[in-house]
Enzyme design. Sequence first.
Site, PDB file in Angstrom:
ATOM      1  N   ASN A   1       7.995   2.011  10.500  1.00 61.58           N
ATOM      2  CA  ASN A   1       6.917   2.703   9.784  1.00 61.58           C
ATOM      3  C   ASN A   1       5.708   2.894  10.712  1.00 61.58           C
ATOM      4  OD1 ASN A   1       5.052   3.746   8.002  1.00 61.58           O
ATOM      5  ND2 ASN A   1       5.519   2.295   6.370  1.00 61.58           N
ATOM      6  N   TYR A  60      -2.798   0.090  10.436  1.00 61.02           N
ATOM      7  CA  TYR A  60      -3.185  -1.317  10.498  1.00 61.02           C
ATOM      8  C   TYR A  60      -3.775  -1.679  11.858  1.00 61.02           C
ATOM      9  CZ  TYR A  60      -0.433  -1.525   6.212  1.00 61.02           C
ATOM     10  OH  TYR A  60       0.058  -1.303   4.955  1.00 61.02           O
ATOM     11  N   ILE A  99       0.894  -1.163   0.000  1.00 62.55           N
ATOM     12  CA  ILE A  99       0.000   0.000   0.000  1.00 62.55           C
ATOM     13  C   ILE A  99       0.927   1.206   0.000  1.00 62.55           C
ATOM     14  CG2 ILE A  99      -1.702   1.403   1.235  1.00 62.55           C
ATOM     15  CD1 ILE A  99      -2.843  -1.097   2.467  1.00 62.55           C
ATOM     16  N   ALA A 100       0.755   2.073  -0.973  1.00 58.21           N
ATOM     17  CA  ALA A 100       1.603   3.268  -1.035  1.00 58.21           C
ATOM     18  C   ALA A 100       0.793   4.450  -1.531  1.00 58.21           C
ATOM     19  CB  ALA A 100       2.811   3.037  -1.942  1.00 58.21           C
ATOM     20  N   GLU A 145       3.411  -7.663   6.142  1.00 61.61           N
ATOM     21  CA  GLU A 145       4.634  -7.272   6.832  1.00 61.61           C
ATOM     22  C   GLU A 145       4.792  -5.770   6.645  1.00 61.61           C
ATOM     23  OE1 GLU A 145       5.221 -11.498   5.590  1.00 61.61           O
ATOM     24  OE2 GLU A 145       5.079  -9.741   4.308  1.00 61.61           O
TER      25      GLU A 145
END
Length: 177
Positions: A117, A124, A78-79, A112
């Site tokens: 981060n 999450y 996811i970016a 992961e």
Amino acid sequence: MHTNIETVTIKRLKPEDVDGVIQIEQLCYGDHHWSKESFLNELRNDLAYYYSLYTEEGELAGYAGCWHILEEAHITTIAVAPNFRRKHFAQALLKQIIDDCYSAKIKYITLEVRVSNTPAINLYTKYGFSSFGTRKKYYQDNNEDALIMWTKNIFFEEFKQQYEKITKDLEGKILIK
């Protein structure tokens, strides 16, 4: 309608989106990013589900992907481009993945994430993921550890109630078309 609500479009990632994805990859990950060929291979993978997020102005702002393997989904990426962060775009992409998991009757979602981060870990965690250990020296660029995160069964009432509450809150901040 409030003017501060962002409108975005999320759709399945297409080969013509990959050049834009690579630009975001370079911004987010520097020299240690996936190659164009890696993304094109993912688009040919029957287990892979990749999405692009476009702004109302038609600019590619982010992308996400996961694999569906039996009762599990594994989020691969996811970016969001740096200039589009803090607009709830990553949340919208994560919601897309979770909604697809519900549709596909997938019970568990895993991923992961770099131990450093914190924004991603917080996202999450907010969405019901918990840490279940680390993968030592997982990231090749700097040998950073990866946190292994999982959801409980997403069909359990506890998860569903939390997810419904979060997505209702998200609807007040972003309009997904």
